[in-house]
Design an enzyme around this catalytic site. Sequence first.
Site, PDB file in Angstrom:
ATOM      1  N   GLN A  34      -4.759  -1.964   9.745  1.00 14.94           N
ATOM      2  CA  GLN A  34      -4.523  -3.258   9.088  1.00 14.94           C
ATOM      3  C   GLN A  34      -5.021  -4.400   9.981  1.00 14.94           C
ATOM      4  O   GLN A  34      -4.668  -4.472  11.156  1.00 14.94           O
ATOM      5  CB  GLN A  34      -3.022  -3.417   8.791  1.00 14.94           C
ATOM      6  CG  GLN A  34      -2.677  -4.649   7.994  1.00 14.94           C
ATOM      7  CD  GLN A  34      -3.234  -4.628   6.572  1.00 14.94           C
ATOM      8  OE1 GLN A  34      -3.199  -3.616   5.892  1.00 14.94           O
ATOM      9  NE2 GLN A  34      -3.770  -5.758   6.132  1.00 14.94           N
TER      10      GLN A  34
ATOM     11  N   ASP B 224     -11.320   1.999   4.065  1.00 16.15           N
ATOM     12  CA  ASP B 224     -11.663   0.576   3.915  1.00 16.15           C
ATOM     13  C   ASP B 224     -13.171   0.415   3.705  1.00 16.15           C
ATOM     14  O   ASP B 224     -13.630  -0.661   3.306  1.00 16.15           O
ATOM     15  CB  ASP B 224     -11.245  -0.210   5.172  1.00 16.15           C
ATOM     16  CG  ASP B 224      -9.984  -1.034   4.940  1.00 16.15           C
ATOM     17  OD1 ASP B 224      -9.662  -1.307   3.768  1.00 16.15           O
ATOM     18  OD2 ASP B 224      -9.335  -1.406   5.934  1.00 16.15           O
TER      19      ASP B 224
ATOM     20  N   LYS C 138       0.844  -1.202   0.000  1.00  8.21           N
ATOM     21  CA  LYS C 138       0.000   0.000   0.000  1.00  8.21           C
ATOM     22  C   LYS C 138       0.879   1.252   0.000  1.00  8.21           C
ATOM     23  O   LYS C 138       0.629   2.203  -0.737  1.00  8.21           O
ATOM     24  CB  LYS C 138      -0.927  -0.006   1.238  1.00  8.21           C
ATOM     25  CG  LYS C 138      -2.052  -1.022   1.109  1.00  8.21           C
ATOM     26  CD  LYS C 138      -2.753  -1.297   2.439  1.00  8.21           C
ATOM     27  CE  LYS C 138      -3.711  -2.480   2.268  1.00  8.21           C
ATOM     28  NZ  LYS C 138      -4.290  -2.966   3.503  1.00  8.21           N
TER      29      LYS C 138
END
Length: 287
Positions: free
Chosen positions: A98, A123, A54
Site C-alpha cells: 500500500q 497492482d 480491499k
Amino acid sequence: MSAKILYGKEFAAKIKESAREQVEELKSKFGVTPGLTVIIVGENPASQVYVRNKHKTCEELGIVSEVVALPEDTNKDDLLAKIDELNANPNVHGILVQLPLPAAIKAHSDEILNRIDPRKDVDGFHPVNVGKLVIGTPDLVPCTPAGCIEMLDLAGIEIDGKNAVIIGRSNIVGKPLLHLLLARHATVTVCHTHTKNLPEIARQADILVAASGKPKLVTADMIKPGATVIDVGINRIAPKKLVGDVDFDAAVDVAGAITPVPGGVGLLTVAMLMKNVVKAARLQLEA
Ligand code: NAD
C-alpha cells in the site's frame, strides 16, 4: 440535454460477481483458493481505509486475504525480506504494497515494488508488467485505468476509432490508460501540466478522461457536446467533501455520459483488483 450518469456501483457489482465465479472455478479445477496479501507500513489513516476495503471485498468474494501491518519505522531491508517471503509462498497469489510508504523509506518505493514477483504484482506497477502492457501483451494491468476501460465496455460506449483525451500522465493512471485505449484502437492524446491549449484539445475528445487531481479543472466549455466524460479525480476539498476533476453540475448538461465523484469510476478500482488477484492465481496455477 442531460448526460447519462454512469454510477460505479452497478458496474463494480458485475465485475465482482464475475471474479467470484472465477474464484469458484479455480477452487474446483485446482483445489486452490486465490490469496491476496496486502502490506501496509505505518499508520496513514487513508491507507488504512483502503486496506480495510480491499480486505472486506476479498472476504465477500471468497478470496483469502491477509494484511501484514508493519510499524512506521520498518526499514527497507525488512520490507524487502517480507516481500521475498511472500514471493516464495505458493498460497499467496497476489502481493500489494500500500502506497504511500512512510517518509523514511519513500525514496526506495521503486526498488520495493520491483521486488514483487511480476506474476504476483496485482497492482500492475512492476516494469515487466508495464513493458507487457506497452508492447500489447498485457498480463496484470493497473486497476484504476483498467476500471475506466471496463466501465466504457459495460456501459456499451464504443472505443474503436474514437478520439480519446487523457488529462494526466502519471504511471498509475494516465500512462497505462494511454496504452489500454491504444490497444482498443482509439486515437489518444495525453495532456499534462505543460500542455498548451488544454481546452481546445479536450474539446476534440469523444472520450475525455480527467486524472489530474485538480478540482474543477474540466469546465463545461472543454467538453464536446455528447462526449463521454470519465472523472478519475478524487479531491478532498473539505473534511467530508470529495470532488472530482470535472465541474460536474455544468458538465452534465453538455456531456453524453459522465461519471460522478464520489460513486463513479473510483468504485471499480477495488473490483478490478479482485479480477487481478484471480488472474494472477490463474497465471501461477496454469504455468
Ligand atoms: P498525479 O499527481 O501523479 O498526476 C497528475 C497528472 O495530472 C500529472 O501528470 C500532471 O501533469 C497532470 N496535471 C495536473 N494539473 C494539470 C493541469 N492543470 N493541466 C493539465 N494536466 C495537469 O496523480 P494520479 O496519481 O495520476 O491521480 C490523479 C487523480 O486521480 C487524483 O485525484 C487521484 O486521487 C485520483 N486517483 C483515483 C483513483 C481511484 O479512483 N481509485 C486511483 C488513483 C488516482
